[in-house]
Every structure is written in structure tokens, then in C-alpha cells.
Write an enzyme that holds these catalytic residues in place. Sequence first.
Site, mmCIF file in Angstrom:
data_model
loop_
_atom_site.group_PDB
_atom_site.id
_atom_site.type_symbol
_atom_site.label_atom_id
_atom_site.label_comp_id
_atom_site.label_asym_id
_atom_site.label_seq_id
_atom_site.Cartn_x
_atom_site.Cartn_y
_atom_site.Cartn_z
ATOM 1 N N LYS A 266 0.844 -1.217 0.000
ATOM 2 C CA LYS A 266 0.000 0.000 0.000
ATOM 3 C C LYS A 266 0.865 1.247 0.000
ATOM 4 O O LYS A 266 0.678 2.167 0.804
ATOM 5 C CB LYS A 266 -0.974 -0.014 1.178
ATOM 6 C CG LYS A 266 -1.889 -1.246 1.154
ATOM 7 C CD LYS A 266 -2.807 -1.324 2.326
ATOM 8 C CE LYS A 266 -3.702 -2.554 2.311
ATOM 9 N NZ LYS A 266 -3.013 -3.856 2.375
HETATM 10 P P1 OMP Z 1 -7.346 -11.904 5.635
HETATM 11 O O1 OMP Z 1 -8.352 -11.080 6.337
HETATM 12 O O2 OMP Z 1 -6.495 -12.737 6.576
HETATM 13 O O3 OMP Z 1 -7.920 -12.722 4.518
HETATM 14 O O4 OMP Z 1 -6.274 -10.888 4.989
HETATM 15 C C1 OMP Z 1 -6.628 -9.850 4.147
HETATM 16 C C2 OMP Z 1 -5.418 -9.319 3.405
HETATM 17 O O5 OMP Z 1 -5.842 -8.332 2.453
HETATM 18 C C3 OMP Z 1 -4.385 -8.607 4.283
HETATM 19 O O6 OMP Z 1 -3.105 -8.774 3.696
HETATM 20 C C4 OMP Z 1 -4.791 -7.160 4.205
HETATM 21 O O7 OMP Z 1 -3.701 -6.273 4.395
HETATM 22 C C5 OMP Z 1 -5.284 -7.062 2.766
HETATM 23 N N1 OMP Z 1 -6.302 -6.023 2.509
HETATM 24 C C6 OMP Z 1 -7.432 -5.953 3.290
HETATM 25 O O8 OMP Z 1 -7.677 -6.793 4.167
HETATM 26 N N2 OMP Z 1 -8.327 -4.943 3.089
HETATM 27 C C7 OMP Z 1 -8.168 -4.012 2.115
HETATM 28 O O9 OMP Z 1 -9.017 -3.156 1.950
HETATM 29 C C8 OMP Z 1 -7.033 -4.074 1.297
HETATM 30 C C9 OMP Z 1 -6.154 -5.123 1.440
HETATM 31 C C10 OMP Z 1 -5.145 -5.278 0.380
HETATM 32 O O10 OMP Z 1 -4.776 -4.267 -0.215
HETATM 33 O O11 OMP Z 1 -4.786 -6.382 0.034
#
Ligand code: OMP
Length: 273
Positions: free
Chosen positions: A94
Site C-alpha cells: 500500500k
Molecule cells: P485476511 O483477512 O487474513 O484474509 O487478509 C486480508 C489481506 O488483504 C491482508 O493482507 C490485508 O492487508 C489485505 N487487505 C485488506 O484486508 N483490506 C483491504 O481493503 C485491502 C487489502 C489489500 O490491499 O490487500
Amino acid sequence: MRFLEKLKLIQNENNSLLCIGLDTDVLKIPPSLQNSNNPQLEFNKRIIEVTSDFVCAYKLNLAFYESAGERGYETIHKTLECIPKEIITIADGKRGDIGNTAEQYAKIIFDDWKFDAATVNPYMGKDSVEPFIKNKNNCAFILALTSNPGSHDFQYLEVSGRPLYEHVVAKATSWNVKKNIGLVAGATHPEELKRIRAMVPEMPLLIPGIGTQKGDMEATVRNGCDKNGLLALINVSRGIIFASGGNDFAARARESAIKIQNEINVIRNNYFG
Ligand code: OMP
């Protein structure tokens, strides 16, 4: 190869919209790997070995590697070496900074590590995004509407009659001259996802928030795909890689990945034929 072409090829070849998030928290690595030379890398290798047939992408959240200290950078390199070349790789940092600093972020992500794509924070505007979209083979996934509760703090604020996130979508569209921009839109906002897809019918959407964050799978697939049932990358991190905290972690991750891939494909078949 252009990013979009590579994405469509692997989504068709593996019949998958699933992106596995390698958010490899060193504290959650099972005991059987703790004595190895580099537990984080060994964990990633095993996960990749048992899931690479069912995914279109792997996303490495850089925080989990940066927090591992100098070892972490080596782990990123070596993890990428284990990922089959046809699968999309995303550096999730990000990033977003003034132009010359953003250049340095883009340099390590694309030239050194050789990821295909990066997540980018658009708050600082066009010059902060430009270094990430210089090369048509690399994609910048711009944060449009994030999955977390704090997304309500700024992203929904009404500006000139529409929510701020829609301005981000419109700006990203105007910057997309090389067709190498995608958007991040959380699965926790399925109705807004529909609106975003309508605004960008041909852009890839990286959609996190399924699993631990309780996003709605059915609505995500229906609203996030393009008209051919493609171009959504549905990310699941903890729900797959830490499906088990024990020594059976690889087998359980595989089971979980197959289950989610099937779930996505049943919905795709229902809606997109
Ligand atoms: P889980 O919730 O474990 O599936 O992880 C979600 C992943 O997506 C993490 O690496 C977060 O940093 C990323 N993420 C989000 O959860 N929300 C967002 O809005 C954006 C991201 C991202 O950019 O990947």
C-alpha cells in the site's frame, strides 16, 4: 507479457479467481517448521506446493516480511522463486509517496523482486502512482474502497455529490492509459462493489475481506467479476494459510483453498454460465 493478458491466461488455465495471501505471521508457524533454517520461507514453500494448481495469484503482504528483519527480504526473494511463472504475484505494501520516493518503492517491487503488481495508496495523487504504472507489464492496484471498519472515516465522505471512493475510481480510470491499473475493493462492501464494477467494466479488481473479515462470497463474485466471470482476484489470507495451526497446516490449507475455489466457481457458473 501485459498484466491483463497474464491475468486472463492464468484465470482460465487454473479456472480460478482465488488469490492466496501469504500473510505469514512468524508467530503462527507450526512447531514442525520452527527449527528449520528459515521457518517463514519453509512455510511459504509448503503452502505454494500444495495450492499453486488452484490459484490465479499470490499476494505477499510486505509487513510480515519487513517485520522479520533482514531475513524478511531474502524470504520475499526466495518465496517468489517458488511461485510458478504463470501465476500473478502481488506486493501488498500500500505504498504512496512523493514521486522520487515512490520511484524507489516501485524499483524494489518491480525491478529487484520482480512482482507483477503492487497495491498503491492514491491519497497523494497522480505523481505518487505514476512510478507504479510506467511499465505496461506491471499493475498498480489502487485502494478504492477498503474492507476495514475505518473505510467509513474518509472513503464515504461526500465530495461534489458523490462518495470520495468514487472519485478515486474515476481518477484511476483517467490515469489508466496503459491499461495496467486495477482497484482494491473490499468484499465487506458488496453493494458498492457492484457500483465500482459498473464504473470500471474492464479493470481487474483485487477483493480482500473473504473469510476472517466475513465478506459476502456470493455477492462478491456476482458483483466483482467482469461480464465474462473474470478479472476479480478474490484474496483469502488467514482463512487458508492458517486453516490449521498444527503440523497438518499444508493439507488443511489445500483443503481450504479447494473448497473456496469450488465455492467461487459454483457462483460463477450460476451467474456467468
Ligand atoms: P485476511 O483477512 O487474513 O484474509 O487478509 C486480508 C489481506 O488483504 C491482508 O493482507 C490485508 O492487508 C489485505 N487487505 C485488506 O484486508 N483490506 C483491504 O481493503 C485491502 C487489502 C489489500 O490491499 O490487500
